[in-house]
Design an enzyme around this catalytic site. Structure first.
Site, PDB file in Angstrom:
ATOM      1  N   ARG A 293       0.804  -1.213   0.036  1.00  0.00           N
ATOM      2  CA  ARG A 293       0.180   0.049   0.112  1.00  0.00           C
ATOM      3  C   ARG A 293       0.970   1.198  -0.003  1.00  0.00           C
ATOM      4  NH1 ARG A 293      -2.942  -2.535  -0.921  1.00  0.00           N
ATOM      5  NH2 ARG A 293      -5.654  -3.418  -0.390  1.00  0.00           N
ATOM      6  N   GLU A 322      -3.503   7.891  -6.162  1.00  0.00           N
ATOM      7  CA  GLU A 322      -3.434   6.422  -7.604  1.00  0.00           C
ATOM      8  C   GLU A 322      -4.468   7.789  -8.474  1.00  0.00           C
ATOM      9  OE1 GLU A 322      -3.399   3.425  -5.946  1.00  0.00           O
ATOM     10  OE2 GLU A 322      -1.699   2.872  -6.022  1.00  0.00           O
ATOM     11  N   HIS A 341       0.207  -0.047 -10.333  1.00  0.00           N
ATOM     12  CA  HIS A 341      -0.475  -0.669  -9.366  1.00  0.00           C
ATOM     13  C   HIS A 341      -0.829  -2.017 -10.523  1.00  0.00           C
ATOM     14  CE1 HIS A 341      -3.173  -1.035  -5.725  1.00  0.00           C
ATOM     15  NE2 HIS A 341      -3.211  -1.812  -6.169  1.00  0.00           N
TER      16      HIS A 341
END
Length: 605
Positions: A293, A322, A341
């Site tokens: 994370r 993000e 990601h």
């Protein structure tokens, strides 16, 4: 008289098969399992339905409707369509989603859709299940879901291998400058000397978080010839040893590692865990990988560490924001390898997640118990009313006990002792067992522990819970006189928490409706469990309380209470100090520097 029960937590079945030295009335299975219409144990006060009403769904005349708000694998969609009407509507605005949701019984999302309080309110009480196709649930308002009687479930296992493989891919790409060299060659350059890499063989990799993904990364790193160490307060030492991994403390992992791979969840305890102070403890030239994370790293601190050379390179798949801003200095840093990601982004993982979440959502709509539920059904009002103060006590005792454990050994066995004048069949401790588990596990885990999932989480971590009931003489008006949490076969950060048996023991009780700590190891204390707590073991002599108080006053730290327990006058004593604000590292160092103080620890409640 003591009644002892030993078992791995399992709240999904009646507990009438547990062997005890007294006869116990079997517990009602309707309290902890689901039928086609969910039982009253799942009911709650809500603006949308009456307390203790059943959450019903007519399957006789029509199918339920499931809204899939983000792309899901075909295998998962096929499974959903075999049971329900499926509406695949992607890229909905908040307004469009709120309009549609009143016609839906379940909602499936990934990470891009915010499931807010407004959405639950717009559902008019019809929405029963939210399925998160993945692990993280940061985008779901869990509190609002619970208030509106909506079960939230996730899919935590299907993308494990994909995430581990991506971690290894970033590790190798970073060490050999793959991304930078590829970009250079595409720009028409041939810079062999500039992109000389480093070998992995013989290097030490510290895996920070030894859960599913972390352990798979460790297996693969061992195959690359790396020496692997790991830090995780819940990882059993024997499981680590079985794959050749050495469990170490957090600081030892930092100081020994050539490479660090992060696999911890984002919780208040892990938020920006890797900061200026943490980087200062690392080897100069360390290399970092993060596929966990984004928030576990202070990105500004990482940029400073890269510029100073403390961190030679980093490879990041996740970010605080993000996508990250285009003008981010960190993103533009030449020593960074970046992916958007992609940890779970393999064809196989996407299909696996789709099937896992589809099965869970269908099962929940059928009334089956979901092992991956992340919010709690409500307990009967009379039980909750009687045990409410003890729920807070058990959770805080669990938190305190775990903070007292020194890293490296792993917690395997916890005993909870209840002292009560009530007979076993008049004392339902299931909720208290769950909240002890919650206090032990939740602060450093991304899961929400409750009656539904406590057994699953405890078994997953190899955590065995033993309960003991001490029957007291007297009036059974109060459910419990005191509760003790006992962790066996571990070392402690605060040696005074070790009782004569050689294990960590802390006792607590409820006074005037509030939880109090009443004993640490062999030392009696009397402190309210609120704010933060400083424990000091000292030589019992005049002036120590004043010296500590003066240091805290200089830092403008307010002392809310203080208690001293001692074995005998002039011998050892334990001072417990409650503070409203967390003292600075400088203040704590001054406290530790007082000659009469032999050890101290700061605990957060």
């Amino acid at each position: 008289m003591a009644v002892t029960t030993s078992f791995y937590l399992n709240f999904t079945k009646p507990l009438n098969n547990i062997t005890t030295t007294t006869t116990t009335t079997p517990l009602s299975s309707s309290f902890i399992s689901w039928k086609l219409s969910l039982p009253s144990s799942f009911s709650f006060s809500s603006p949308h339905r009456k307390p203790n009403s059943f959450i019903t769904m007519s399957l006789m005349n029509s199918k339920p409707t499931i809204l899939v708000a983000e792309k899901l694998g075909e295998a998962g969609l096929d499974l959903l369509k075999s049971f329900a009407n499926v509406d695949c509507s992607y890229n909905l605005s908040t307004e469009e989603l709120c309009t549609k949701i009143s016609l839906c019984d379940a909602l499936i999302v990934r990470s891009g859709t915010k499931v807010t309080r407004e959405l639950f309110e717009s559902s008019g009480g019809r929405l029963k299940v939210v399925g998160r196709a993945g692990v993280g649930i940061d985008n779901v308002d869990i509190s609002a879901a619970t208030e509106h009687g909506c079960l939230v479930i996730n899919a935590p296992t299907a993308n494990t291998i994909a995430a581990a493989e991506h971690g290894i891919a970033l590790l190798t790409a970073m060490s050999r400058n793959i991304a930078q060299a590829s970009a250079s060659l595409k720009a028409g350059k041939w810079q062999r000397n500039k992109y000389v890499g480093v070998s992995l063989v013989g290097k030490t990799l510290a895996v920070m978080g030894f859960g599913k993904v972390g352990s798979e990364v460790a297996r693969r790193a061992k195959g690359l010839g790396m020496h692997v160490i790991a830090h995780d307060p819940y990882a059993p030492a024997d499981r680590a040893q079985a794959i050749g991994v050495e469990l170490v403390t957090f600081d030892e992992a930092l100081s020994r590692a050539d490479f660090i791979s992060m696999h911890m969840p984002l919780t208040p305890a892990t938020s920006q865990m890797f900061n200026d102070d943490t980087f200062s403890k690392m080897k100069k030239g360390v290399r970092i990988v993060n596929v966990a994370r984004g928030g576990v790293i202070d990105e500004e601190a990482l940029l400073r560490a890269l510029d100073s050379g403390i961190v030679a390179q980093a490879a990041l798949d996740v970010f605080i924001e993000e996508p990250p801003p285009n003008d981010s200095k960190l993103v533009q840093h030449e020593s960074l390898t970046l992916t958007p990601h992609l940890g779970a982004s393999t064809t196989e993982a996407q299909e696996g997640v789709a099937i896992e979440i589809a099965e869970a959502v269908v099962g929940a709509l059928k009334g089956e118990l979901a092992a991956t539920a992340v919010n709690a059904p409500m307990v009967p009002a009379e039980v909750l009313s009687a045990l409410a103060p003890y729920v807070a006590l058990t959770e805080k005792l669990g938190r305190l006990a775990m903070q007292l454990v020194a890293g490296g050994s792993g917690v395997k066995s916890v005993k909870v002792t209840y002292a009560s004048a009530r007979a076993p069949d008049d004392l339902d401790t299931r909720l208290l067992r769950a909240t002890v588990t919650k206090g032990l596990i939740e602060p450093i885990s991304s899961v929400f522990v409750n009656l539904v999932n406590a057994d699953f989480i405890a078994k997953q971590r190899g955590l065995k819970i033993t309960e003991e009931l001490i029957l007291l003489d007297g009036s059974p008006e109060n459910p419990l006189e005191f509760i003790q949490v006992h962790i066996a076969n571990v070392e402690s950060k605060f040696a005074s928490a070790i009782a004569d048996s050689g294990d960590i023991k802390i006792d607590g009780r409820v006074k005037d409706g509030k939880p109090y700590l009443t004993k640490i190891g062999s030392f009696p204390v009397d402190v309210s469990l609120e704010g933060s707590l400083i424990l000091c073991r000292q030589v019992d002599q005049p002036g120590i309380i004043g010296k500590v108080g003066s240091i805290l006053a200089e830092e403008n730290v307010n002392v809310s209470f203080m208690s001293v327990g001692r074995t005998a006058p002039g011998k050892q004593a334990v001072m417990a100090i409650g503070v409203d604000e967390e003292p600075s590292g400088v203040a704590l160092k001054k406290i530790g520097g007082i000659p009469a103080i032999e050890e101290f620890v700061l605990l957060k409640l």
